[in-house]
Design a protein around this motif. Structure first.
Motif, PDB file in Angstrom:
ATOM      1  N   ALA A  57       0.857  -1.199   0.000  1.00  0.00           N
ATOM      2  CA  ALA A  57       0.000   0.000   0.000  1.00  0.00           C
ATOM      3  C   ALA A  57       0.887   1.240   0.000  1.00  0.00           C
ATOM      4  N   GLU A  58       1.893   1.240  -0.908  1.00  0.00           N
ATOM      5  CA  GLU A  58       2.901   2.301  -0.882  1.00  0.00           C
ATOM      6  C   GLU A  58       2.409   3.661  -1.361  1.00  0.00           C
ATOM      7  N   SER A  59       1.261   3.691  -2.057  1.00  0.00           N
ATOM      8  CA  SER A  59       0.791   4.963  -2.630  1.00  0.00           C
ATOM      9  C   SER A  59      -0.728   4.967  -2.704  1.00  0.00           C
ATOM     10  N   ALA A  60      -1.290   6.185  -2.899  1.00  0.00           N
ATOM     11  CA  ALA A  60      -2.751   6.294  -3.056  1.00  0.00           C
ATOM     12  C   ALA A  60      -3.177   5.494  -4.291  1.00  0.00           C
ATOM     13  N   TRP A  61      -2.319   5.503  -5.312  1.00  0.00           N
ATOM     14  CA  TRP A  61      -2.592   4.736  -6.537  1.00  0.00           C
ATOM     15  C   TRP A  61      -2.760   3.257  -6.205  1.00  0.00           C
ATOM     16  N   ARG A  62      -1.832   2.739  -5.410  1.00  0.00           N
ATOM     17  CA  ARG A  62      -1.855   1.311  -5.088  1.00  0.00           C
ATOM     18  C   ARG A  62      -3.126   0.947  -4.302  1.00  0.00           C
ATOM     19  N   ILE A  63      -3.524   1.851  -3.393  1.00  0.00           N
ATOM     20  CA  ILE A  63      -4.718   1.579  -2.590  1.00  0.00           C
ATOM     21  C   ILE A  63      -5.942   1.510  -3.507  1.00  0.00           C
ATOM     22  N   THR A  83      -0.334  -8.739 -13.498  1.00  0.00           N
ATOM     23  CA  THR A  83      -1.090  -7.491 -13.610  1.00  0.00           C
ATOM     24  C   THR A  83      -0.248  -6.286 -13.203  1.00  0.00           C
ATOM     25  N   ASP A  84      -0.620  -5.146 -13.758  1.00  0.00           N
ATOM     26  CA  ASP A  84       0.010  -3.846 -13.508  1.00  0.00           C
ATOM     27  C   ASP A  84       1.450  -3.755 -14.011  1.00  0.00           C
ATOM     28  N   ARG A  85       2.366  -4.541 -13.434  1.00  0.00           N
ATOM     29  CA  ARG A  85       3.783  -4.501 -13.834  1.00  0.00           C
ATOM     30  C   ARG A  85       4.168  -5.766 -14.589  1.00  0.00           C
ATOM     31  N   LYS A  86       5.198  -5.650 -15.418  1.00  0.00           N
ATOM     32  CA  LYS A  86       5.598  -6.791 -16.252  1.00  0.00           C
ATOM     33  C   LYS A  86       6.714  -7.624 -15.605  1.00  0.00           C
ATOM     34  N   SER A 141       9.308  -3.096 -13.453  1.00  0.00           N
ATOM     35  CA  SER A 141       9.131  -2.819 -14.889  1.00  0.00           C
ATOM     36  C   SER A 141       8.660  -1.395 -15.123  1.00  0.00           C
ATOM     37  N   VAL A 142       7.887  -0.855 -14.177  1.00  0.00           N
ATOM     38  CA  VAL A 142       7.381   0.504 -14.397  1.00  0.00           C
ATOM     39  C   VAL A 142       8.491   1.550 -14.276  1.00  0.00           C
ATOM     40  N   ALA A 143       9.409   1.359 -13.319  1.00  0.00           N
ATOM     41  CA  ALA A 143      10.530   2.301 -13.203  1.00  0.00           C
ATOM     42  C   ALA A 143      11.412   2.191 -14.453  1.00  0.00           C
ATOM     43  N   GLY A 161      10.578   1.041 -17.452  1.00  0.00           N
ATOM     44  CA  GLY A 161       9.839   1.477 -18.642  1.00  0.00           C
ATOM     45  C   GLY A 161       9.726   2.991 -18.717  1.00  0.00           C
ATOM     46  N   ARG A 162       9.405   3.627 -17.600  1.00  0.00           N
ATOM     47  CA  ARG A 162       9.268   5.088 -17.598  1.00  0.00           C
ATOM     48  C   ARG A 162      10.614   5.748 -17.917  1.00  0.00           C
ATOM     49  N   ALA A 163      11.674   5.212 -17.336  1.00  0.00           N
ATOM     50  CA  ALA A 163      13.008   5.770 -17.594  1.00  0.00           C
ATOM     51  C   ALA A 163      13.386   5.575 -19.060  1.00  0.00           C
ATOM     52  N   ASP A 206      11.504   4.987  -4.617  1.00  0.00           N
ATOM     53  CA  ASP A 206      10.707   3.810  -4.261  1.00  0.00           C
ATOM     54  C   ASP A 206       9.193   4.057  -4.306  1.00  0.00           C
ATOM     55  N   PHE A 207       8.768   5.048  -5.063  1.00  0.00           N
ATOM     56  CA  PHE A 207       7.336   5.367  -5.203  1.00  0.00           C
ATOM     57  C   PHE A 207       6.721   5.905  -3.913  1.00  0.00           C
ATOM     58  N   MET A 208       7.557   6.368  -2.962  1.00  0.00           N
ATOM     59  CA  MET A 208       7.002   6.775  -1.667  1.00  0.00           C
ATOM     60  C   MET A 208       7.145   8.271  -1.426  1.00  0.00           C
ATOM     61  N   SER A 238       9.060  12.991 -12.174  1.00  0.00           N
ATOM     62  CA  SER A 238       8.871  12.073 -11.055  1.00  0.00           C
ATOM     63  C   SER A 238       8.000  10.900 -11.505  1.00  0.00           C
ATOM     64  N   HIS A 239       8.434   9.673 -11.192  1.00  0.00           N
ATOM     65  CA  HIS A 239       7.728   8.483 -11.678  1.00  0.00           C
ATOM     66  C   HIS A 239       6.391   8.249 -10.996  1.00  0.00           C
ATOM     67  N   ASN A 240       6.102   8.956  -9.904  1.00  0.00           N
ATOM     68  CA  ASN A 240       4.721   8.856  -9.401  1.00  0.00           C
ATOM     69  C   ASN A 240       4.345  10.068  -8.534  1.00  0.00           C
ATOM     70  N   ASP A 241       3.043  10.212  -8.337  1.00  0.00           N
ATOM     71  CA  ASP A 241       2.515  11.391  -7.630  1.00  0.00           C
ATOM     72  C   ASP A 241       2.947  11.435  -6.166  1.00  0.00           C
ATOM     73  N   ILE A 294       3.545  11.171 -12.757  1.00  0.00           N
ATOM     74  CA  ILE A 294       2.740  10.062 -13.305  1.00  0.00           C
ATOM     75  C   ILE A 294       1.811   9.499 -12.219  1.00  0.00           C
ATOM     76  N   ASP A 295       0.616   9.162 -12.581  1.00  0.00           N
ATOM     77  CA  ASP A 295      -0.452   8.501 -11.803  1.00  0.00           C
ATOM     78  C   ASP A 295      -1.794   9.202 -12.014  1.00  0.00           C
ATOM     79  N   ALA A 296      -1.809  10.542 -11.761  1.00  0.00           N
ATOM     80  CA  ALA A 296      -3.060  11.314 -11.852  1.00  0.00           C
ATOM     81  C   ALA A 296      -3.994  11.061 -10.678  1.00  0.00           C
TER      82      ALA A 296
HETATM   83  O1  AHR Z   1       3.020   0.089 -10.767  1.00  0.00           O
HETATM   84  C1  AHR Z   1       2.355   1.293 -10.786  1.00  0.00           C
HETATM   85  C2  AHR Z   1       3.025   2.256  -9.873  1.00  0.00           C
HETATM   86  O2  AHR Z   1       3.111   1.714  -8.577  1.00  0.00           O
HETATM   87  C3  AHR Z   1       2.311   3.588  -9.694  1.00  0.00           C
HETATM   88  O3  AHR Z   1       2.767   4.584 -10.535  1.00  0.00           O
HETATM   89  C4  AHR Z   1       2.717   3.934  -8.302  1.00  0.00           C
HETATM   90  O4  AHR Z   1       2.053   4.997  -7.736  1.00  0.00           O
HETATM   91  C5  AHR Z   1       2.578   2.625  -7.638  1.00  0.00           C
HETATM   92  O5  AHR Z   1       2.958   2.526  -6.369  1.00  0.00           O
END
Ligand code: AHR
Length: 350
Positions: free
Chosen positions: A68-74, A145-148, A201-203, A205-207, A229-231, A254-257, A283-285
């Motif tokens: 549950a590292e981010s609002a996105w993850r929740i 799902t989500d990441r590769k 994969s998301v870090a 891929g974004r880079a 670390d997305f935190m 920044s790779h996430n909000d 990224i995230d929105a």
């Molecule tokens: O894998 C998606 C990423 O993981 C989101 O950008 C980030 O907020 C989450 O923690």
């Protein structure tokens, strides 16, 4: 004896679906040490059964979430839980608390439970081959799902998630546009990058997507790149430390909000105006990033869509029905830029 022992496991995990399955003859004959091992494995990664109106015939999905590292993850977790309920799928949910070893344990416990389908969000790209082979041996299809992941494609049924390279390219394209004037004048534009979890994969891929475009433009220099670390707390720390020597920073990518919001706190503390003194692409929105975009404190927000639950449930059902399913599905994602009319944008929900 074995049946009694395993009934204890079943009770601890809060589900009754598996009672007869655990009484399989090989388990009845299993030595105590092995049973103790199974017991401890199941207990340590004990998946939480969702209370659904599912009947005994309901499809069972084991889902391993990163944490549950981010609002996105929740929101991503909520999407999976809500859509399982709506689809009448019984969900065994396990939170890995940011540890790959916990994810592997959870997947093994799903295999022991003989769930119908396994889905998981891989925290990092590599290290999944063994457990995926175990799932294949047990005849249980696995959805990534989500990441590769970098495992052989024959080891999993398909992928549903974000196109992180595209997200990185969108960030770079925005910059080309925003700094068109300064580029013409031959100015050097200095970019700091806060990246996501190392090895994810998301870090990566974004880079990569970002560099594929920006590195062809000599006016841009990525002078700093570190993982937060997305935190949020780490985004704050990175920016605070970075600002100590007062370097010229034109852009924060920044790779996430979550990291962005932390970085903005550090900028304000240093007397800088986010979005003006330093351009920000995030990224995230999530709602807070959209609000900051509206307030001129962020310049571009690239959506990463967390609402992946409905697709996961659809594909899980198709897999069980023996249908042909697509190997790769990228969810729809938008880009929000400064100057866009955002007055009609519905609340984000995360
Ligand atoms: O894998 C998606 C990423 O993981 C989101 O950008 C980030 O907020 C989450 O923690």
């Amino acid at each position: 004896m074995a049946a009694k022992f395993l009934n204890g496991v079943r009770g601890a995990c809060g589900t009754s679906r598996y009672s007869t399955r655990f009484e399989a003859p090989f388990l009845r004959a299993a030595p105590r040490k092995l049973l103790a091992l199974i017991f401890s494995l199941l207990l340590s990664s004990c998946p939480k059964a969702e209370k659904t109106p599912a009947s005994r015939d309901a499809l069972i999905l084991g889902f391993s979430q990163i944490g549950a590292e981010s609002a996105w993850r929740i929101r991503n977790t909520q999407s999976v839980q809500e859509s399982a309920k709506q689809a009448g799928i019984q969900l065994l949910f396990a939170n890995a608390e940011q540890k790959q070893e916990n994810q592997i344990k959870a997947i093994r416990s799903f295999i022991a439970y003989q769930v119908d389908v396994i889905a998981f969000v891989p925290i990092v790209v590599s290290g999944w081959d063994n457990v995926l082979q175990e799932a294949r041996k047990a005849g249980i299809p696995v959805l990534v799902t989500d990441r590769k992941i970098d495992a052989d494609e024959s080891l999993y049924a398909g992928f549903i998630g974000t196109d992180s390279e595209k997200e990185g390219r969108e960030a770079a394209l925005f910059l080309l546009d925003k700094f068109a004037g300064r580029r013409k004048a031959g100015d050097l534009i200095r970019v700091a990058e806060f990246s996501g979890t190392v090895g994810s994969s998301v870090a990566d891929g974004r880079a990569k997507g970002f560099r594929d475009i920006i590195e062809k433009e000599p006016e841009f220099e990525i002078f700093y790149s570190k993982s937060g670390d997305f935190m949020r707390s780490k985004g704050y720390e990175l920016m605070r430390t970075l600002l100590e020597n007062r370097p010229q920073i034109d852009v924060l990518f920044s790779h996430n909000d979550s990291m962005t919001l932390g970085a903005m706190d550090a900028m304000r503390e240093a007397g800088l105006r986010p979005g003006e003194d330093i351009a920000i692409i995030t990224i995230d929105a999530q709602q807070k990033a959209i609000d900051a975009l509206k307030a001129g404190e962020v310049n571009c927000v690239i959506e990463c869509n967390p609402n992946q639950g409905p697709l996961i449930m659809d594909i899980a059902k198709q897999l069980i029905a023996g249908g042909q399913t697509p190997r790769f599905i990228h969810v729809d994602e938008a880009v929000f830029r400064e100057g866009d009319d955002l007055s009609v944008l519905p609340p984000r929900g995360y």
